[in-house]
Motif scaffolding. Structure first.
Motif, PDB file in Angstrom:
ATOM      1  N   ASP A   3      -8.728  12.541 -55.445  1.00  0.00           N
ATOM      2  CA  ASP A   3      -8.533  11.559 -54.384  1.00  0.00           C
ATOM      3  C   ASP A   3      -7.415  10.626 -54.840  1.00  0.00           C
ATOM      4  OD1 ASP A   3      -8.694   9.138 -52.884  1.00  0.00           O
ATOM      5  OD2 ASP A   3     -10.757   9.607 -52.336  1.00  0.00           O
ATOM      6  N   GLN A   5      -6.010   7.968 -53.525  1.00  0.00           N
ATOM      7  CA  GLN A   5      -6.288   6.537 -53.409  1.00  0.00           C
ATOM      8  C   GLN A   5      -7.160   6.073 -54.581  1.00  0.00           C
ATOM      9  OE1 GLN A   5      -4.976   4.281 -51.511  1.00  0.00           O
ATOM     10  NE2 GLN A   5      -6.251   2.614 -52.276  1.00  0.00           N
ATOM     11  N   ALA A   6      -8.153   6.861 -54.913  1.00  0.00           N
ATOM     12  CA  ALA A   6      -9.021   6.523 -56.040  1.00  0.00           C
ATOM     13  C   ALA A   6      -8.217   6.484 -57.332  1.00  0.00           C
ATOM     14  CB  ALA A   6     -10.155   7.537 -56.160  1.00  0.00           C
ATOM     15  N   HIS A  35     -14.747   5.742 -54.264  1.00  0.00           N
ATOM     16  CA  HIS A  35     -14.119   6.935 -53.694  1.00  0.00           C
ATOM     17  C   HIS A  35     -14.590   8.215 -54.383  1.00  0.00           C
ATOM     18  CE1 HIS A  35     -11.150   5.292 -50.866  1.00  0.00           C
ATOM     19  NE2 HIS A  35     -11.047   4.264 -51.706  1.00  0.00           N
ATOM     20  N   GLU A  36     -14.813   8.137 -55.695  1.00  0.00           N
ATOM     21  CA  GLU A  36     -15.240   9.309 -56.472  1.00  0.00           C
ATOM     22  C   GLU A  36     -16.397   8.926 -57.391  1.00  0.00           C
ATOM     23  OE1 GLU A  36     -12.492  12.031 -58.338  1.00  0.00           O
ATOM     24  OE2 GLU A  36     -10.845  11.143 -57.197  1.00  0.00           O
TER      25      GLU A  36
END
Length: 129
Positions: A3, A5-6, A35-36
């Motif tokens: 991800d 953004q993460a 996010h993760e």
């Protein structure tokens, strides 16, 4: 798949953490973890940031241990938990976790270097001139 953004949030948080500003790092690292949530690095570094910013030792230790259980062969996760222990003035626990890390990642020099830094030094036999 990573991800992005993460990862961006993680890198920002890591930069703040390495710069000594855990308070600014924590929101970025938590965002990455949101996010993760199964990423052991994100979990571990949130633990480090919580220890540095909020001195919540038990929570930080729990997060770092959780991350280590997810990926036992990753030396950085042992280094992070050792950092939490040192911050909590638990140097023997830090040494023990670094030694355990050497069992799982024996070729990682960072673990040995960190363990050497923790080794107790005896007072000098002769005074310095």
């Amino acid at each position: 798949m990573i991800d992005l953004q993460a990862f961006r949030e993680f890198r920002s948080g890591l930069a703040f953490l390495r710069g000594g500003d855990a308070h600014k790092a924590l929101p970025h690292l938590r965002c990455a973890l949101d996010h993760e949530p199964a990423n052991p690095f994100y979990i571990s570094y949130v633990g480090v940031a919580i220890a540095a910013a909020e001195q919540k030792w038990a929570e930080a230790e729990k997060l770092c241990h959780s991350a280590m259980r997810m990926n036992r062969r990753q030396a950085q996760l042992y280094l992070n938990l050792a950092e939490v222990y040192v911050a909590a003035d638990r140097k023997q626990d830090a040494a023990d976790i670094l030694a355990r890390g050497l069992h799982y990642a024996p070729r990682d020099l960072r673990l040995q270097m960190a363990l050497d830094r923790l080794a107790m030094r005896r007072p000098a036999v002769l005074p310095f001139l």
